[in-house]
Design a protein around this motif. Structure first.
Motif, PDB file in Angstrom:
ATOM      1  N   ARG A  74       0.021  -9.046   5.158  1.00 15.08           N
ATOM      2  CA  ARG A  74       0.426  -7.843   5.881  1.00 15.08           C
ATOM      3  C   ARG A  74      -0.709  -6.847   5.924  1.00 15.08           C
ATOM      4  O   ARG A  74      -1.568  -6.835   5.033  1.00 15.08           O
ATOM      5  CB  ARG A  74       1.675  -7.226   5.263  1.00 15.08           C
ATOM      6  CG  ARG A  74       1.518  -6.655   3.878  1.00 15.08           C
ATOM      7  CD  ARG A  74       2.888  -6.341   3.264  1.00 15.08           C
ATOM      8  NE  ARG A  74       3.640  -5.425   4.103  1.00 15.08           N
ATOM      9  CZ  ARG A  74       4.988  -5.376   4.131  1.00 15.08           C
ATOM     10  NH1 ARG A  74       5.688  -6.180   3.359  1.00 15.08           N
ATOM     11  NH2 ARG A  74       5.610  -4.528   4.901  1.00 15.08           N
ATOM     12  N   ASP A  75      -0.693  -6.055   6.956  1.00 12.51           N
ATOM     13  CA  ASP A  75      -1.634  -4.946   7.114  1.00 12.51           C
ATOM     14  C   ASP A  75      -0.787  -3.703   7.341  1.00 12.51           C
ATOM     15  O   ASP A  75      -0.352  -3.430   8.461  1.00 12.51           O
ATOM     16  CB  ASP A  75      -2.564  -5.210   8.297  1.00 12.51           C
ATOM     17  CG  ASP A  75      -3.634  -4.141   8.444  1.00 12.51           C
ATOM     18  OD1 ASP A  75      -3.440  -3.012   7.939  1.00 12.51           O
ATOM     19  OD2 ASP A  75      -4.657  -4.412   9.078  1.00 12.51           O
ATOM     20  N   ASN A  76      -0.532  -2.986   6.267  1.00  7.81           N
ATOM     21  CA  ASN A  76       0.351  -1.825   6.376  1.00  7.81           C
ATOM     22  C   ASN A  76      -0.262  -0.725   7.232  1.00  7.81           C
ATOM     23  O   ASN A  76       0.461   0.069   7.836  1.00  7.81           O
ATOM     24  CB  ASN A  76       0.709  -1.311   4.984  1.00  7.81           C
ATOM     25  CG  ASN A  76       1.710  -2.211   4.273  1.00  7.81           C
ATOM     26  OD1 ASN A  76       2.535  -2.878   4.913  1.00  7.81           O
ATOM     27  ND2 ASN A  76       1.643  -2.252   2.964  1.00  7.81           N
ATOM     28  N   GLY A  77      -1.573  -0.710   7.309  1.00  5.26           N
ATOM     29  CA  GLY A  77      -2.218   0.270   8.175  1.00  5.26           C
ATOM     30  C   GLY A  77      -1.894   0.033   9.643  1.00  5.26           C
ATOM     31  O   GLY A  77      -1.827   0.962  10.445  1.00  5.26           O
ATOM     32  N   LYS A  78      -1.660  -1.224   9.990  1.00  2.00           N
ATOM     33  CA  LYS A  78      -1.299  -1.585  11.362  1.00  2.00           C
ATOM     34  C   LYS A  78       0.201  -1.809  11.514  1.00  2.00           C
ATOM     35  O   LYS A  78       0.667  -2.173  12.602  1.00  2.00           O
ATOM     36  CB  LYS A  78      -2.045  -2.860  11.795  1.00  2.00           C
ATOM     37  CG  LYS A  78      -3.546  -2.682  11.886  1.00  2.00           C
ATOM     38  CD  LYS A  78      -4.225  -3.959  12.379  1.00  2.00           C
ATOM     39  CE  LYS A  78      -5.727  -3.750  12.519  1.00  2.00           C
ATOM     40  NZ  LYS A  78      -6.420  -4.990  12.986  1.00  2.00           N
ATOM     41  N   ASN A  79       0.930  -1.632  10.402  1.00  2.00           N
ATOM     42  CA  ASN A  79       2.382  -1.837  10.429  1.00  2.00           C
ATOM     43  C   ASN A  79       2.734  -3.227  10.956  1.00  2.00           C
ATOM     44  O   ASN A  79       3.659  -3.399  11.761  1.00  2.00           O
ATOM     45  CB  ASN A  79       3.052  -0.764  11.295  1.00  2.00           C
ATOM     46  CG  ASN A  79       4.324  -0.226  10.670  1.00  2.00           C
ATOM     47  OD1 ASN A  79       4.519  -0.309   9.456  1.00  2.00           O
ATOM     48  ND2 ASN A  79       5.195   0.327  11.490  1.00  2.00           N
ATOM     49  N   THR A  80       1.995  -4.220  10.474  1.00  2.00           N
ATOM     50  CA  THR A  80       2.118  -5.582  10.988  1.00  2.00           C
ATOM     51  C   THR A  80       2.094  -6.585   9.849  1.00  2.00           C
ATOM     52  O   THR A  80       1.358  -6.415   8.867  1.00  2.00           O
ATOM     53  CB  THR A  80       0.971  -5.887  11.975  1.00  2.00           C
ATOM     54  OG1 THR A  80       1.031  -4.956  13.066  1.00  2.00           O
ATOM     55  CG2 THR A  80       1.079  -7.297  12.525  1.00  2.00           C
TER      56      THR A  80
END
Length: 130
Positions: A74-80
């Motif tokens: 996951r990439d929480n910065g990209k909400n993905t």
């Protein structure tokens, strides 16, 4: 309005790879554990658990059928959230769904049960040709 949108599906030959993405809007995925499920074609096929990732991304669980081939990140910065699928087999052909469940801090984040997930995407088709 909460939306989860999967992308990255398609047609691939056996042994190939795909990366699915699940982009969220209307909620911050950082507060949610995220799961991937799939539903194969055919009458009576249940939506089955593929894997899940904790809200922090530090912990992941994969179903036995995909362990060692599929990876969740996951990439929480990209909400993905992503599902990397390698060494694909014809049995992996299915519609793939991502789902999110809110987890209270300090409690168990993990669940393979689709009924525990609140938000669902519309699904993306993955077809593996042999």
């Amino acid at each position: 309005q909460v939306q989860l949108v999967e992308s990255g599906g398609g047609l691939v030959q056996a042994g190939g790879s795909l990366r699915l993405a699940c982009a969220a809007s209307g909620l911050t995925l950082f507060n949610y554990a995220t799961g991937w499920f799939r539903q194969a074609p055919g009458v009576g096929k249940e939506r089955e658990f593929v894997g899940a990732i904790s809200w922090s991304g530090e912990s992941t669980v994969a179903a036995d059928s995909v362990k060692g081939r599929f990876t969740i990140s996951r990439d929480n910065g990209k909400n993905t959230v992503y599902l990397q699928m390698n060494s694909l087999e014809s049995e992996d052909t299915a519609v793939y769904y991502c789902a999110a469940r809110w987890v209270r801090f300090g409690t168990n984040w993990y669940s393979p049960l689709k009924t525990d997930y609140t938000y669902w995407g519309q699904g993306t088709q993955v077809t593996v040709s042999s």
